[in-house]
Motif scaffolding. Structure first.
Motif, PDB file in Angstrom:
ATOM      1  N   PRO A 142       0.970  -0.700   0.117  1.00  0.00           N
ATOM      2  CA  PRO A 142       0.194   0.138   0.197  1.00  0.00           C
ATOM      3  C   PRO A 142       0.923   1.539  -0.251  1.00  0.00           C
ATOM      4  CG  PRO A 142      -0.903  -1.996   1.829  1.00  0.00           C
ATOM      5  CD  PRO A 142       0.879  -1.903   1.109  1.00  0.00           C
ATOM      6  N   TRP A 143       0.396   2.616  -0.517  1.00  0.00           N
ATOM      7  CA  TRP A 143       0.977   3.117  -0.466  1.00  0.00           C
ATOM      8  C   TRP A 143       0.939   4.330   0.368  1.00  0.00           C
ATOM      9  CZ3 TRP A 143      -0.754   8.307   0.076  1.00  0.00           C
ATOM     10  CH2 TRP A 143      -1.813   8.725   0.111  1.00  0.00           C
ATOM     11  N   GLN A 144       0.343   3.858   1.058  1.00  0.00           N
ATOM     12  CA  GLN A 144       0.199   4.924   2.285  1.00  0.00           C
ATOM     13  C   GLN A 144       1.211   3.987   3.302  1.00  0.00           C
ATOM     14  OE1 GLN A 144      -2.349   3.565   1.041  1.00  0.00           O
ATOM     15  NE2 GLN A 144      -4.612   4.260   0.788  1.00  0.00           N
ATOM     16  N   THR A 145       1.430   3.167   3.505  1.00  0.00           N
ATOM     17  CA  THR A 145       2.776   2.698   4.207  1.00  0.00           C
ATOM     18  C   THR A 145       3.677   2.465   3.982  1.00  0.00           C
ATOM     19  OG1 THR A 145       0.837   0.484   4.571  1.00  0.00           O
ATOM     20  CG2 THR A 145       3.325   0.446   4.926  1.00  0.00           C
ATOM     21  N   VAL A 146       4.397   3.489   2.553  1.00  0.00           N
ATOM     22  CA  VAL A 146       5.742   3.617   1.916  1.00  0.00           C
ATOM     23  C   VAL A 146       5.643   5.172   2.332  1.00  0.00           C
ATOM     24  CG1 VAL A 146       7.367   3.844   0.382  1.00  0.00           C
ATOM     25  CG2 VAL A 146       5.191   2.062   0.169  1.00  0.00           C
ATOM     26  N   TRP A 147       4.368   6.282   2.190  1.00  0.00           N
ATOM     27  CA  TRP A 147       4.491   7.688   2.228  1.00  0.00           C
ATOM     28  C   TRP A 147       4.669   6.991   4.061  1.00  0.00           C
ATOM     29  CZ3 TRP A 147       5.742  12.146   2.617  1.00  0.00           C
ATOM     30  CH2 TRP A 147       4.552  13.252   3.667  1.00  0.00           C
ATOM     31  N   LYS A 148       3.856   6.865   4.756  1.00  0.00           N
ATOM     32  CA  LYS A 148       4.365   7.310   6.629  1.00  0.00           C
ATOM     33  C   LYS A 148       5.413   6.607   6.928  1.00  0.00           C
ATOM     34  CE  LYS A 148      -0.912   6.153   7.469  1.00  0.00           C
ATOM     35  NZ  LYS A 148      -1.511   5.188   7.812  1.00  0.00           N
ATOM     36  N   ARG A 149       5.944   5.509   6.307  1.00  0.00           N
ATOM     37  CA  ARG A 149       7.338   5.417   6.886  1.00  0.00           C
ATOM     38  C   ARG A 149       8.523   6.337   6.815  1.00  0.00           C
ATOM     39  NH1 ARG A 149       9.470   0.050   7.131  1.00  0.00           N
ATOM     40  NH2 ARG A 149       6.673  -0.053   7.163  1.00  0.00           N
ATOM     41  N   HIS A 150       7.940   6.668   5.483  1.00  0.00           N
ATOM     42  CA  HIS A 150       9.162   7.358   4.663  1.00  0.00           C
ATOM     43  C   HIS A 150       8.942   9.208   5.774  1.00  0.00           C
ATOM     44  CE1 HIS A 150      11.449  10.667   2.064  1.00  0.00           C
ATOM     45  NE2 HIS A 150      10.462  11.356   1.502  1.00  0.00           N
ATOM     46  N   ARG A 151       7.957   9.360   6.105  1.00  0.00           N
ATOM     47  CA  ARG A 151       7.773  10.721   6.769  1.00  0.00           C
ATOM     48  C   ARG A 151       8.147  10.188   7.910  1.00  0.00           C
ATOM     49  NH1 ARG A 151       7.645  14.700   9.670  1.00  0.00           N
ATOM     50  NH2 ARG A 151       6.022  16.285   9.866  1.00  0.00           N
ATOM     51  N   ARG A 152       8.219   9.036   8.990  1.00  0.00           N
ATOM     52  CA  ARG A 152       8.682   8.618  10.345  1.00  0.00           C
ATOM     53  C   ARG A 152      10.150   8.919   9.262  1.00  0.00           C
ATOM     54  NH1 ARG A 152       8.472   4.045  14.146  1.00  0.00           N
ATOM     55  NH2 ARG A 152      10.008   4.105  15.382  1.00  0.00           N
ATOM     56  N   TYR A 153      10.687   8.483   8.622  1.00  0.00           N
ATOM     57  CA  TYR A 153      11.536   8.436   8.829  1.00  0.00           C
ATOM     58  C   TYR A 153      12.618   9.671   8.433  1.00  0.00           C
ATOM     59  CZ  TYR A 153      12.183   3.695   8.267  1.00  0.00           C
ATOM     60  OH  TYR A 153      12.241   2.044   8.716  1.00  0.00           O
ATOM     61  N   ALA A 154      12.088  10.797   7.711  1.00  0.00           N
ATOM     62  CA  ALA A 154      11.930  12.132   7.327  1.00  0.00           C
ATOM     63  C   ALA A 154      12.482  12.784   9.184  1.00  0.00           C
ATOM     64  CB  ALA A 154      11.541  12.818   6.562  1.00  0.00           C
ATOM     65  N   GLY A 155      11.267  12.942   9.211  1.00  0.00           N
ATOM     66  CA  GLY A 155      10.822  13.375  10.664  1.00  0.00           C
ATOM     67  C   GLY A 155      12.249  12.874  11.710  1.00  0.00           C
ATOM     68  N   ASP A 156      12.295  11.698  12.346  1.00  0.00           N
ATOM     69  CA  ASP A 156      12.375  11.570  13.144  1.00  0.00           C
ATOM     70  C   ASP A 156      14.579  11.370  13.488  1.00  0.00           C
ATOM     71  OD1 ASP A 156      13.366   8.806  11.517  1.00  0.00           O
ATOM     72  OD2 ASP A 156      11.927   7.623  13.612  1.00  0.00           O
ATOM     73  N   GLY A 157      15.170  11.966  12.207  1.00  0.00           N
ATOM     74  CA  GLY A 157      16.141  11.936  10.896  1.00  0.00           C
ATOM     75  C   GLY A 157      16.724  10.324  11.392  1.00  0.00           C
ATOM     76  N   THR A 158      15.993   9.425  10.473  1.00  0.00           N
ATOM     77  CA  THR A 158      16.772   8.245  10.114  1.00  0.00           C
ATOM     78  C   THR A 158      17.880   8.210   9.396  1.00  0.00           C
ATOM     79  OG1 THR A 158      14.825   6.843  11.446  1.00  0.00           O
ATOM     80  CG2 THR A 158      15.705   5.595   9.875  1.00  0.00           C
ATOM     81  N   TRP A 159      16.912   9.276   8.337  1.00  0.00           N
ATOM     82  CA  TRP A 159      18.397   8.869   7.144  1.00  0.00           C
ATOM     83  C   TRP A 159      19.271  10.154   7.268  1.00  0.00           C
ATOM     84  CZ3 TRP A 159      17.127   4.642   4.670  1.00  0.00           C
ATOM     85  CH2 TRP A 159      15.924   4.975   4.277  1.00  0.00           C
ATOM     86  N   ASP A 160      18.891  10.321   8.392  1.00  0.00           N
ATOM     87  CA  ASP A 160      20.575  11.644   8.812  1.00  0.00           C
ATOM     88  C   ASP A 160      21.506  10.750  10.080  1.00  0.00           C
ATOM     89  OD1 ASP A 160      20.104  14.478   8.110  1.00  0.00           O
ATOM     90  OD2 ASP A 160      18.167  13.769   8.812  1.00  0.00           O
ATOM     91  N   ARG A 161      21.176   9.736  10.420  1.00  0.00           N
ATOM     92  CA  ARG A 161      21.658   8.581  11.603  1.00  0.00           C
ATOM     93  C   ARG A 161      22.338   7.894  10.677  1.00  0.00           C
ATOM     94  NH1 ARG A 161      17.043   9.003  15.152  1.00  0.00           N
ATOM     95  NH2 ARG A 161      16.227   7.446  14.313  1.00  0.00           N
ATOM     96  N   VAL A 162      21.857   7.179   9.169  1.00  0.00           N
ATOM     97  CA  VAL A 162      21.679   6.014   8.593  1.00  0.00           C
ATOM     98  C   VAL A 162      23.166   6.924   7.858  1.00  0.00           C
ATOM     99  CG1 VAL A 162      21.830   5.079   6.737  1.00  0.00           C
ATOM    100  CG2 VAL A 162      20.359   4.725   8.574  1.00  0.00           C
ATOM    101  N   LEU A 163      23.533   8.265   6.962  1.00  0.00           N
ATOM    102  CA  LEU A 163      24.278   9.135   6.340  1.00  0.00           C
ATOM    103  C   LEU A 163      25.403   8.313   7.775  1.00  0.00           C
ATOM    104  CD1 LEU A 163      25.118   9.861   3.878  1.00  0.00           C
ATOM    105  CD2 LEU A 163      24.608  12.407   4.632  1.00  0.00           C
ATOM    106  N   THR A 164      25.269   9.964   8.933  1.00  0.00           N
ATOM    107  CA  THR A 164      26.277   9.684   9.905  1.00  0.00           C
ATOM    108  C   THR A 164      27.053   8.614   9.902  1.00  0.00           C
ATOM    109  OG1 THR A 164      25.185  11.000  10.942  1.00  0.00           O
ATOM    110  CG2 THR A 164      26.884   9.741  12.386  1.00  0.00           C
TER     111      THR A 164
END
Length: 305
Positions: free
Chosen positions: A64-86
């Protein structure tokens, strides 16, 4: 090797093995683990690579696209991708893969009309009256959602720092009208090379390579105080004014012409990142979700090493 449905895949199996342990394994609620995290993350990357609307993500491939969007919104807001890059930067620095002659520049992305119909925010997302200047960039939704009016119309600007090898170290997203030089202090703060073992993170590059937009006395003084070599050409009007004043105009700032030839690595990164249609044109309503897409692209750039 890539598995079945490889044309929908962005990560190789080896790349996924590197980042999977760095991603949250559950939704934060007891008994609610994330299901098939790779499929969802591949959906996030596929959407930015193709630039399609979230609703048009192939359900048979990504769920479901809603699941993909919600996961992206969460990872964007909690800094998940920034921690991975770090973490990836820490591993790269330990292996000696970061060239600390840093090139800084900015590029414009045209904002699609679907990204420009959101009411402006009057304060940061966590409440009115909060001081957001000292908060991480991934937590801040700027006024106007990082969309401004420039010569190209409604645009967003990506301010990017890359190492001498052309690999990204940090980025900031602002409105397209924002002056490049005004963001240099913020860009230097984004340069953060943590250590895997003991020791303080590296935050000072050996040199900063930038074009004439960054040629101001304030910037040169700031770099000089931090013992960072400035590889920045003078603006033509600055050079002309100094000549008119004669001996009172002071000495030229000097330019390492050979070092300056390496500044093109940041332009090459922009060319690579904008192969993703969702970055070349901004479709995201929120600046933090658009920036998360740029961060994800940066992560993949490092994973190819």
């Amino acid at each position: 090797m890539r598995s079945t449905g490889s044309r929908y895949r962005v990560f190789t199996d080896r790349q996924w093995e590197r980042i999977e342990p760095l991603l949250p394994s559950n939704s934060g609620l007891p008994g609610h683990p994330f299901g098939d995290n790779r499929r969802v993350v591949e959906g996030i990357a596929y959407r930015f690579r193709t630039g399609i609307p979230w609703r048009d993500l192939p359900r048979e491939q990504f769920g479901p696209w809603q699941t993909v969007w919600k996961r992206h919104r969460r990872y964007a807001g909690d800094g998940t991708w920034d921690r991975v890059l770090t973490q990836i930067l820490a591993e790269a620095d330990t292996a000696g893969k970061i060239d600390w002659a840093v090139s800084i520049d900015a590029t414009i992305a045209r904002a699609h009309q679907h990204a420009t119909n959101t009411p402006p925010v009057l304060s940061r997302t966590h409440g009115a009256g909060s001081n957001h200047k000292n908060l991480p960039w991934h937590e801040v939704e700027p006024p106007g959602h990082g969309i401004g009016r420039s010569r190209g119309g409604l645009t967003t600007k990506i301010h990017q720092a890359v190492g001498g090898n052309g690999r990204p170290l940090g980025m900031i997203v602002t409105g397209g009208q924002r002056n490049d030089g005004a963001m240099l202090t913020g860009m230097l703060a984004q340069i953060h090379g943590p250590r895997l073992g003991r020791g303080r993170p590296r935050t000072r590059p050996d040199a900063v390579l930038a074009d004439r937009a960054y040629s101001t006395g304030v910037i040169r003084s700031q770099l000089r105080r931090r013992a960072i070599k400035a590889v920045i050409p003078d603006k033509r009007d600055q050079a002309a004014a100094r000549k008119r004043r004669g001996s009172r105009g002071g000495r030229p700032s000097g330019l390492d012409a050979e070092a300056y030839k390496r500044r093109n690595v940041v332009e090459r990164f922009f060319a690579l990142a904008k192969q993703w249609r969702g970055i070349a044109t901004r479709f995201d309503k929120l600046a933090i979700t658009y920036r998360a897409g740029v961060t994800l692209c940066a992560i993949l750039t490092w994973l190819r090493v």
